[in-house]
Design a protein around this motif. Structure first.
Motif, mmCIF file in Angstrom:
data_model
loop_
_atom_site.group_PDB
_atom_site.id
_atom_site.type_symbol
_atom_site.label_atom_id
_atom_site.label_comp_id
_atom_site.label_asym_id
_atom_site.label_seq_id
_atom_site.Cartn_x
_atom_site.Cartn_y
_atom_site.Cartn_z
ATOM 1 N N ARG A 16 0.834 -1.214 0.000
ATOM 2 C CA ARG A 16 0.000 0.000 0.000
ATOM 3 C C ARG A 16 0.864 1.257 0.000
ATOM 4 N NH1 ARG A 16 -3.239 -3.151 3.511
ATOM 5 N NH2 ARG A 16 -2.388 -2.128 5.353
ATOM 6 N N GLU A 17 1.935 1.267 0.798
ATOM 7 C CA GLU A 17 2.818 2.431 0.852
ATOM 8 C C GLU A 17 3.546 2.629 -0.476
ATOM 9 O OE1 GLU A 17 4.582 5.842 2.476
ATOM 10 O OE2 GLU A 17 2.777 4.711 2.964
ATOM 11 N N LEU A 18 4.013 1.549 -1.094
ATOM 12 C CA LEU A 18 4.660 1.631 -2.399
ATOM 13 C C LEU A 18 3.695 2.209 -3.434
ATOM 14 C CD1 LEU A 18 6.995 1.025 -4.378
ATOM 15 C CD2 LEU A 18 6.045 -1.288 -4.596
ATOM 16 N N THR A 19 2.450 1.767 -3.405
ATOM 17 C CA THR A 19 1.438 2.266 -4.333
ATOM 18 C C THR A 19 1.232 3.762 -4.144
ATOM 19 O OG1 THR A 19 0.355 0.108 -4.356
ATOM 20 C CG2 THR A 19 -0.957 1.981 -5.088
ATOM 21 N N ARG A 20 1.091 4.201 -2.891
ATOM 22 C CA ARG A 20 0.922 5.639 -2.607
ATOM 23 C C ARG A 20 2.121 6.448 -3.099
ATOM 24 N NH1 ARG A 20 -0.695 3.725 2.323
ATOM 25 N NH2 ARG A 20 -2.917 3.803 2.606
ATOM 26 N N LEU A 21 3.320 5.950 -2.822
ATOM 27 C CA LEU A 21 4.527 6.680 -3.224
ATOM 28 C C LEU A 21 4.650 6.760 -4.743
ATOM 29 C CD1 LEU A 21 7.053 5.308 -0.593
ATOM 30 C CD2 LEU A 21 6.056 7.608 -0.677
ATOM 31 N N LEU A 22 4.346 5.680 -5.445
ATOM 32 C CA LEU A 22 4.392 5.718 -6.911
ATOM 33 C C LEU A 22 3.356 6.683 -7.474
ATOM 34 C CD1 LEU A 22 5.021 1.975 -7.793
ATOM 35 C CD2 LEU A 22 6.565 3.903 -8.221
ATOM 36 N N MET A 68 -6.261 3.202 -5.424
ATOM 37 C CA MET A 68 -5.898 1.872 -4.962
ATOM 38 C C MET A 68 -7.053 0.893 -5.129
ATOM 39 S SD MET A 68 -3.975 0.926 -1.419
ATOM 40 C CE MET A 68 -2.953 2.362 -1.593
ATOM 41 N N PRO A 69 -6.776 -0.276 -5.746
ATOM 42 C CA PRO A 69 -7.840 -1.270 -5.913
ATOM 43 C C PRO A 69 -8.294 -1.834 -4.566
ATOM 44 C CG PRO A 69 -5.726 -2.125 -6.682
ATOM 45 C CD PRO A 69 -5.511 -0.695 -6.310
ATOM 46 N N GLY A 70 -9.512 -2.349 -4.544
ATOM 47 C CA GLY A 70 -10.136 -2.822 -3.315
ATOM 48 C C GLY A 70 -9.322 -3.822 -2.533
ATOM 49 N N HIS A 71 -8.617 -4.745 -3.217
ATOM 50 C CA HIS A 71 -7.873 -5.763 -2.479
ATOM 51 C C HIS A 71 -6.664 -5.199 -1.748
ATOM 52 C CE1 HIS A 71 -5.482 -5.702 -6.185
ATOM 53 N NE2 HIS A 71 -4.528 -6.304 -5.498
ATOM 54 N N LEU A 72 -6.274 -3.955 -2.066
ATOM 55 C CA LEU A 72 -5.160 -3.320 -1.360
ATOM 56 C C LEU A 72 -5.608 -2.222 -0.406
ATOM 57 C CD1 LEU A 72 -2.496 -2.900 -4.194
ATOM 58 C CD2 LEU A 72 -2.509 -4.570 -2.341
ATOM 59 N N ALA A 73 -6.844 -1.773 -0.558
ATOM 60 C CA ALA A 73 -7.327 -0.649 0.244
ATOM 61 C C ALA A 73 -7.304 -0.972 1.736
ATOM 62 C CB ALA A 73 -8.746 -0.268 -0.180
ATOM 63 N N GLU A 74 -7.013 0.046 2.537
ATOM 64 C CA GLU A 74 -6.928 -0.138 3.981
ATOM 65 C C GLU A 74 -8.247 -0.549 4.598
ATOM 66 O OE1 GLU A 74 -4.798 2.901 6.119
ATOM 67 O OE2 GLU A 74 -3.701 3.382 4.307
#
Length: 104
Positions: A16-22, A68-74
């Motif tokens: 999740r953090e990698l996705t946010r940073l990208l 972020m797709p649902g399977h990764l969402a917090e």
């Protein structure tokens, strides 16, 4: 110099953090393109980040990671924990399946 092996697999929290940073990088720091090489224990990995599709690449060949797709969402699945309680009432954690912590 850092080791070629940066550590084990990413946890759900790290993904999740990698996705946010990208997403931040793509929105604020990417000019036209970036080409990266990462040396791994399996050999080099080449990554290209661009504002345009490369010739011959269809848009549907790419996976959307932001929003972020649902399977990764917090707010996705929270996981579960297995506890054992003995005859004296003592409780012990047996397995924690919380995303990002998963341990048995």
């Amino acid at each position: 110099m850092e080791s070629v092996d940066p550590g084990g697999p990413l946890s759900d929290l790290e993904i999740r953090e990698l996705t946010r940073l990208l997403a931040r990088f793509a929105s604020h720091d990417l000019d036209q393109w970036e080409n990266w090489r990462i040396d791994t224990s399996y050999g080099p990995v080449f990554m290209s980040v661009s504002r345009k599709l490369l010739p011959g690449w269809p848009e549907d060949a790419f996976t959307t990671i932001w929003p972020m797709p649902g399977h990764l969402a917090e707010d996705g699945p929270k996981g579960w924990t297995v506890w054992r309680q003995d005859d004296n009432g003592n409780r012990y954690e047996v397995s924690d399946m919380t995303p990002g912590r998963r341990r048995m």
